[in-house]
Design a protein around this motif. Structure first.
Motif, PDB file in Angstrom:
ATOM      1  N   ALA A 116     114.915  26.930  22.598  1.00  0.00           N
ATOM      2  CA  ALA A 116     115.619  27.886  23.455  1.00  0.00           C
ATOM      3  C   ALA A 116     117.025  27.374  23.705  1.00  0.00           C
ATOM      4  O   ALA A 116     117.216  26.335  24.342  1.00  0.00           O
ATOM      5  N   LEU A 117     117.993  28.093  23.180  1.00  0.00           N
ATOM      6  CA  LEU A 117     119.395  27.868  23.491  1.00  0.00           C
ATOM      7  C   LEU A 117     119.713  28.659  24.757  1.00  0.00           C
ATOM      8  O   LEU A 117     118.866  29.419  25.240  1.00  0.00           O
ATOM      9  N   PRO A 118     120.916  28.526  25.296  1.00  0.00           N
ATOM     10  CA  PRO A 118     121.258  29.349  26.447  1.00  0.00           C
ATOM     11  C   PRO A 118     121.002  30.833  26.167  1.00  0.00           C
ATOM     12  O   PRO A 118     121.290  31.334  25.075  1.00  0.00           O
ATOM     13  N   GLY A 119     120.426  31.498  27.142  1.00  0.00           N
ATOM     14  CA  GLY A 119     120.097  32.916  26.997  1.00  0.00           C
ATOM     15  C   GLY A 119     119.742  33.520  28.332  1.00  0.00           C
ATOM     16  O   GLY A 119     119.755  32.845  29.358  1.00  0.00           O
ATOM     17  N   GLY A 120     119.403  34.792  28.301  1.00  0.00           N
ATOM     18  CA  GLY A 120     119.105  35.534  29.519  1.00  0.00           C
ATOM     19  C   GLY A 120     117.647  35.918  29.632  1.00  0.00           C
ATOM     20  O   GLY A 120     116.744  35.144  29.285  1.00  0.00           O
ATOM     21  N   LEU A 121     117.406  37.136  30.082  1.00  0.00           N
ATOM     22  CA  LEU A 121     116.047  37.594  30.346  1.00  0.00           C
ATOM     23  C   LEU A 121     115.160  37.563  29.105  1.00  0.00           C
ATOM     24  O   LEU A 121     114.000  37.164  29.173  1.00  0.00           O
ATOM     25  N   GLY A 122     115.687  38.008  27.974  1.00  0.00           N
ATOM     26  CA  GLY A 122     114.893  37.994  26.747  1.00  0.00           C
ATOM     27  C   GLY A 122     114.491  36.590  26.357  1.00  0.00           C
ATOM     28  O   GLY A 122     113.342  36.347  25.963  1.00  0.00           O
ATOM     29  N   THR A 123     115.409  35.651  26.459  1.00  0.00           N
ATOM     30  CA  THR A 123     115.119  34.259  26.126  1.00  0.00           C
ATOM     31  C   THR A 123     114.056  33.691  27.063  1.00  0.00           C
ATOM     32  O   THR A 123     113.120  33.015  26.617  1.00  0.00           O
ATOM     33  N   LEU A 124     114.182  33.976  28.350  1.00  0.00           N
ATOM     34  CA  LEU A 124     113.173  33.515  29.311  1.00  0.00           C
ATOM     35  C   LEU A 124     111.805  34.098  28.973  1.00  0.00           C
ATOM     36  O   LEU A 124     110.793  33.379  28.989  1.00  0.00           O
ATOM     37  N   ASP A 125     111.762  35.379  28.671  1.00  0.00           N
ATOM     38  CA  ASP A 125     110.510  36.036  28.293  1.00  0.00           C
ATOM     39  C   ASP A 125     109.882  35.332  27.093  1.00  0.00           C
ATOM     40  O   ASP A 125     108.682  35.034  27.088  1.00  0.00           O
ATOM     41  N   GLU A 126     110.696  35.037  26.101  1.00  0.00           N
ATOM     42  CA  GLU A 126     110.184  34.393  24.882  1.00  0.00           C
ATOM     43  C   GLU A 126     109.683  32.977  25.152  1.00  0.00           C
ATOM     44  O   GLU A 126     108.593  32.602  24.709  1.00  0.00           O
ATOM     45  N   ILE A 127     110.444  32.205  25.913  1.00  0.00           N
ATOM     46  CA  ILE A 127     110.042  30.830  26.243  1.00  0.00           C
ATOM     47  C   ILE A 127     108.683  30.832  26.942  1.00  0.00           C
ATOM     48  O   ILE A 127     107.780  30.079  26.589  1.00  0.00           O
ATOM     49  N   PHE A 128     108.565  31.662  27.961  1.00  0.00           N
ATOM     50  CA  PHE A 128     107.333  31.646  28.752  1.00  0.00           C
ATOM     51  C   PHE A 128     106.157  32.231  27.994  1.00  0.00           C
ATOM     52  O   PHE A 128     105.019  31.786  28.188  1.00  0.00           O
ATOM     53  N   THR A 129     106.371  33.179  27.122  1.00  0.00           N
ATOM     54  CA  THR A 129     105.281  33.692  26.294  1.00  0.00           C
ATOM     55  C   THR A 129     104.745  32.585  25.392  1.00  0.00           C
ATOM     56  O   THR A 129     103.531  32.380  25.294  1.00  0.00           O
ATOM     57  N   VAL A 130     105.646  31.858  24.751  1.00  0.00           N
ATOM     58  CA  VAL A 130     105.233  30.778  23.845  1.00  0.00           C
ATOM     59  C   VAL A 130     104.537  29.663  24.625  1.00  0.00           C
ATOM     60  O   VAL A 130     103.467  29.189  24.232  1.00  0.00           O
ATOM     61  N   ALA A 131     105.128  29.245  25.737  1.00  0.00           N
ATOM     62  CA  ALA A 131     104.542  28.148  26.513  1.00  0.00           C
ATOM     63  C   ALA A 131     103.190  28.548  27.106  1.00  0.00           C
ATOM     64  O   ALA A 131     102.231  27.770  27.054  1.00  0.00           O
ATOM     65  N   ALA A 132     103.087  29.747  27.657  1.00  0.00           N
ATOM     66  CA  ALA A 132     101.815  30.199  28.233  1.00  0.00           C
ATOM     67  C   ALA A 132     100.743  30.292  27.153  1.00  0.00           C
ATOM     68  O   ALA A 132      99.584  29.932  27.392  1.00  0.00           O
ATOM     69  N   SER A 133     101.120  30.755  25.975  1.00  0.00           N
ATOM     70  CA  SER A 133     100.162  30.830  24.862  1.00  0.00           C
ATOM     71  C   SER A 133      99.651  29.442  24.491  1.00  0.00           C
ATOM     72  O   SER A 133      98.476  29.274  24.152  1.00  0.00           O
ATOM     73  N   SER A 134     100.521  28.466  24.562  1.00  0.00           N
ATOM     74  CA  SER A 134     100.114  27.088  24.256  1.00  0.00           C
ATOM     75  C   SER A 134      99.180  26.526  25.326  1.00  0.00           C
ATOM     76  O   SER A 134      98.204  25.846  25.003  1.00  0.00           O
ATOM     77  N   THR A 135      99.451  26.843  26.598  1.00  0.00           N
ATOM     78  CA  THR A 135      98.631  26.276  27.676  1.00  0.00           C
ATOM     79  C   THR A 135      97.180  26.709  27.590  1.00  0.00           C
ATOM     80  O   THR A 135      96.292  25.977  28.031  1.00  0.00           O
ATOM     81  N   ILE A 136      96.930  27.891  27.025  1.00  0.00           N
ATOM     82  CA  ILE A 136      95.535  28.340  26.936  1.00  0.00           C
ATOM     83  C   ILE A 136      94.947  28.183  25.541  1.00  0.00           C
ATOM     84  O   ILE A 136      93.838  28.630  25.289  1.00  0.00           O
ATOM     85  N   GLY A 137      95.713  27.522  24.653  1.00  0.00           N
ATOM     86  CA  GLY A 137      95.149  27.118  23.375  1.00  0.00           C
ATOM     87  C   GLY A 137      95.363  28.024  22.181  1.00  0.00           C
ATOM     88  O   GLY A 137      94.741  27.810  21.134  1.00  0.00           O
ATOM     89  N   TYR A 138      96.240  29.012  22.284  1.00  0.00           N
ATOM     90  CA  TYR A 138      96.508  29.855  21.122  1.00  0.00           C
ATOM     91  C   TYR A 138      97.231  29.094  20.014  1.00  0.00           C
ATOM     92  O   TYR A 138      97.126  29.435  18.845  1.00  0.00           O
ATOM     93  N   HIS A 139      97.997  28.088  20.391  1.00  0.00           N
ATOM     94  CA  HIS A 139      98.687  27.241  19.411  1.00  0.00           C
ATOM     95  C   HIS A 139      99.009  25.907  20.083  1.00  0.00           C
ATOM     96  O   HIS A 139      98.829  25.749  21.295  1.00  0.00           O
ATOM     97  N   HIS A 140      99.479  24.965  19.293  1.00  0.00           N
ATOM     98  CA  HIS A 140      99.872  23.646  19.803  1.00  0.00           C
ATOM     99  C   HIS A 140     101.259  23.304  19.277  1.00  0.00           C
ATOM    100  O   HIS A 140     101.502  22.200  18.793  1.00  0.00           O
TER     101      HIS A 140
END
Length: 175
Positions: free
Chosen positions: A102-126
């Motif tokens: 994640a480079l500097p960004g706005g709402l879309g970047t935040l959405d993408e970061i948290f989607t990826v991180a949340a997916s990792s926390t529940i085991g969809y990927h590592h």
């Protein structure tokens, strides 16, 4: 390596963000990596796509129809994944990438970061998610995450899912 890059699609931001994005893109291209990104022809999105392309790397653009219809598709894309909407874009980018920056960004970047991180926390990927903290851009977000963690709203250590790099050298080390 296929590296997803999330970032701003705005041109009127600090020029240092463009300089650092160009350095990252040049490093990616010169080292045979592929960028997977949103495919826009504006802001840091165009900068990362163009710099990877110009340095000999491969560029994968994941482009919602509305962006293409609006004439905002970059011309430096080697492989295009058309999609219907932003949810599709995130899903395709996750499936096509081995790591996320994640480079500097706005709402879309935040959405993408948290989607990826949340997916990792529940085991969809590592796969790693890395905040490239150019000029301390992500410091306020890091403070919020630290606060959430201290109050018990994040199980485990969020830094197992979201790492931080304050320089290109640190970023390359995390990759």
């Amino acid at each position: 390596m296929n590296i997803a890059v999330y970032c701003s699609a705005n041109d009127n931001i600090d020029s240092d963000f463009f300089k650092e994005t160009e350095k990252l893109g040049r490093w990616m291209g010169e080292n045979g990596h592929t960028v997977v990104y949103g495919g826009c022809n504006i802001g840091l999105m165009e900068c990362i796509g163009r710099s990877v392309h110009d340095a000999g790397g491969r560029v994968i653009g994941v482009i919602p129809q509305i962006i293409e219809q609006g004439g905002k598709k970059s011309d430096c894309i080697d492989i295009e994944f058309p999609c219907d909407n932003l949810s599709d874009r995130k899903e395709i980018m996750m499936s096509q990438s081995e790591v996320f920056i994640a480079l500097p960004g706005g709402l879309g970047t935040l959405d993408e970061i948290f989607t990826v991180a949340a997916s990792s926390t529940i085991g969809y990927h590592h796969k790693k998610t890395i905040l490239y903290n150019i000029k301390g851009f992500w410091n306020p977000l890091i403070a919020v995450l630290d606060d959430l963690q201290s109050k018990g709203f994040i199980r485990g250590d969020y830094r197992n899912y979201i790492q931080v790099a304050d320089s290109l050298e640190e970023l390359i080390g995390l990759l």
